[in-house]
Design an enzyme around this catalytic site. Structure first.
Site, PDB file in Angstrom:
ATOM      1  N   CYS A  47       0.826  -1.203   0.000  1.00 19.18           N
ATOM      2  CA  CYS A  47       0.000   0.000   0.000  1.00 19.18           C
ATOM      3  C   CYS A  47       0.859   1.252   0.000  1.00 19.18           C
ATOM      4  O   CYS A  47       0.341   2.355   0.084  1.00 19.18           O
ATOM      5  CB  CYS A  47      -0.979  -0.028   1.166  1.00 19.18           C
ATOM      6  SG  CYS A  47      -0.291  -0.603   2.700  1.00 19.18           S
ATOM      7  N   ASP A  61       2.846   2.325   2.299  1.00 18.60           N
ATOM      8  CA  ASP A  61       2.990   2.950   3.611  1.00 18.60           C
ATOM      9  C   ASP A  61       4.422   2.855   4.117  1.00 18.60           C
ATOM     10  O   ASP A  61       5.125   1.887   3.842  1.00 18.60           O
ATOM     11  CB  ASP A  61       2.091   2.246   4.639  1.00 18.60           C
ATOM     12  CG  ASP A  61       0.625   2.524   4.386  1.00 18.60           C
ATOM     13  OD1 ASP A  61       0.331   3.219   3.403  1.00 18.60           O
ATOM     14  OD2 ASP A  61      -0.206   2.041   5.169  1.00 18.60           O
ATOM     15  N   CYS A 113      -2.231   5.317   5.261  1.00 16.68           N
ATOM     16  CA  CYS A 113      -3.666   5.491   5.431  1.00 16.68           C
ATOM     17  C   CYS A 113      -4.013   5.840   6.871  1.00 16.68           C
ATOM     18  O   CYS A 113      -3.157   5.782   7.762  1.00 16.68           O
ATOM     19  CB  CYS A 113      -4.389   4.215   5.026  1.00 16.68           C
ATOM     20  SG  CYS A 113      -4.040   2.850   6.134  1.00 16.68           S
ATOM     21  N   CYS A 159      -2.095  -2.923   9.035  1.00 16.06           N
ATOM     22  CA  CYS A 159      -1.600  -1.655   9.593  1.00 16.06           C
ATOM     23  C   CYS A 159      -1.135  -1.857  11.029  1.00 16.06           C
ATOM     24  O   CYS A 159      -0.141  -1.278  11.459  1.00 16.06           O
ATOM     25  CB  CYS A 159      -2.692  -0.589   9.580  1.00 16.06           C
ATOM     26  SG  CYS A 159      -3.298  -0.209   7.931  1.00 16.06           S
TER      27      CYS A 159
END
Lengths: 250, 140
Positions: B37, B39, B64, B107
């Protein structure tokens, strides 16, 4: 775009639902009664097209095979056939489209190869593949720079030309990195193809490196997409000013 | 799918954003990323060398809302804990606290990885320090 999850089964034959004859999984029609075979999502798109499991593909040849098979499977030809065959034609056509879309694109082709070779794309939960620390540092530093540029722009009054120049110079190293990755991926693909008859361990290690490079590629591309969005917002009197407020990604 | 109130609160009012001096012998830095993603998360702890308690924790995350909230919450939890207690923090604790949906569990895994990396970095600095006490203060 990623390929279907591959059921790792070792079934090597299909059964014709019409005459009960056995057929190899990569056959499309029964050798005994010539009826279309129900598709098994066995997952190997290479053998589905009858091409070797290589990363270098002749695009024109693949397209030709796609066209030939499309014609053979087309539901119009099964309009009056038994329901099972009509269904098989539909499923086979749809499977063919997936297979073609996947193999036509070099990146999804590699992803598919990894999947059928037993190296599915990693989830984060499985930390087998780590991003090199140097790349992380670079990604972090660039994100910080991007953030600063964005803040200056949003505060207003900043010299947008100067910001755009700053952004352009931030972009250079990451673009170089992307080019490096593309080259690496090409080289590794060629290496895999050359190793077709090689040692299983060596082949596996090539695939593992390929998987790492693909992962890094995703990282770099995500970052470049962020830079691109900011560059758009910095364009003087852009016709469609994009709202780039830092909204959480879905 | 909606974010929980707690995620939104941490996202809008992130705690402990910033950085600590990376070269400080009592500071451990963890830098981790999730390429899928895009990140990237940096988490730092400052440990009191006498008590072994984490005095301060800072983070900076590009990603995010859930990634930001997970690391923000992690820094809150880290303060006042000993290094060993910090290592006991599990991603599932973060999932529960923030009510993260299944697609955002990674996450919390990232945040746990960041804690572990930061503490590992602190520990490696400590052992290095003992072996080369003369070089203390020299910047790397």
């Amino acid at each position: 775009m990623s390929p279907d999850p591959i059921p790792l089964r070792s079934a090597s034959t299909l059964e014709c639902r019409n005459c009960g004859a056995g057929a190899p999984v990569d056959e499309h029609f029964c050798r005994q009664c010539n009826r279309i075979l129900a598709v098994q999502r066995f997952g190997d798109y290479f053998s589905f097209f009858g091409v070797p499991r290589r990363l270098t593909l002749d695009a024109a040849d693949l397209e030709q095979r796609f066209r030939d098979l499309s014609r053979k499977f087309h539901p119009d030809y099964f309009y009056n056939a038994a329901p099972a065959e009509r269904l098989a034609s539909l499923e086979r056509s749809s499977y063919l489209n997936d297979a073609y879309r996947t193999l036509r694109n070099p990146v999804s082709r590699i992803e598919h190869l990894l999947a059928i070779e037993g190296l599915p794309p990693t989830r984060h939960e499985d930390s087998a593949v780590k991003v090199p620390p140097a790349l992380l540092e670079e990604v972090f530093a660039l994100n910080e720079e991007l953030d600063e540029i964005r803040e200056l722009r949003e505060a207003g009054g900043a010299d947008t030309a100067a910001l755009a120049a700053r952004l352009a110079s931030a972009r250079k190293p990451i673009e170089r990195k992307r080019d490096e990755h593309e080259r690496d991926v090409q080289e590794l693909s060629a290496k895999w193809d050359a190793q077709a008859e090689g040692e299983p361990a060596a082949r596996k290690s090539t695939l593992e490196t390929l998987r790492e490079r693909l992962l890094e590629r995703t990282y770099v591309n995500n970052l470049l997409a962020g830079i691109e969005r900011e560059a758009q917002s910095l364009k003087p009197s852009s016709e469609s000013p994009e709202p780039t407020a830092q909204s959480p990604k879905p | 799918m909606a974010y929980s109130d707690k995620v939104i609160d941490h996202y809008e009012h992130p705690r402990n954003v910033g950085s600590l001096p990376k070269d400080d012998a009592n500071v451990g830095t963890g830098l981790v990323g999730a390429p899928e993603c895009g990140d990237v998360m940096k988490l730092q702890v400052k440990v009191n060398p006498v008590t072994g308690v984490i005095d301060d924790a800072k983070f900076k995350t590009f990603g995010c809302g859930s990634a930001i909230a997970s690391s923000s919450l992690a820094t809150e939890w880290l303060k006042g804990k000993t290094v060993e207690q910090a290592l006991a923090i599990k991603n599932t604790d973060i999932v529960t606290e923030l009510a993260l949906p299944p697609v955002k569990i990674h996450c919390s895994v990232l945040a746990e990885d960041a804690i572990k990396a930061a503490i590992a970095d602190y520990k490696s600095k400590q052992t290095q320090d003992k072996t080369s006490s003369v070089g203390a203060g020299a910047s790397v």
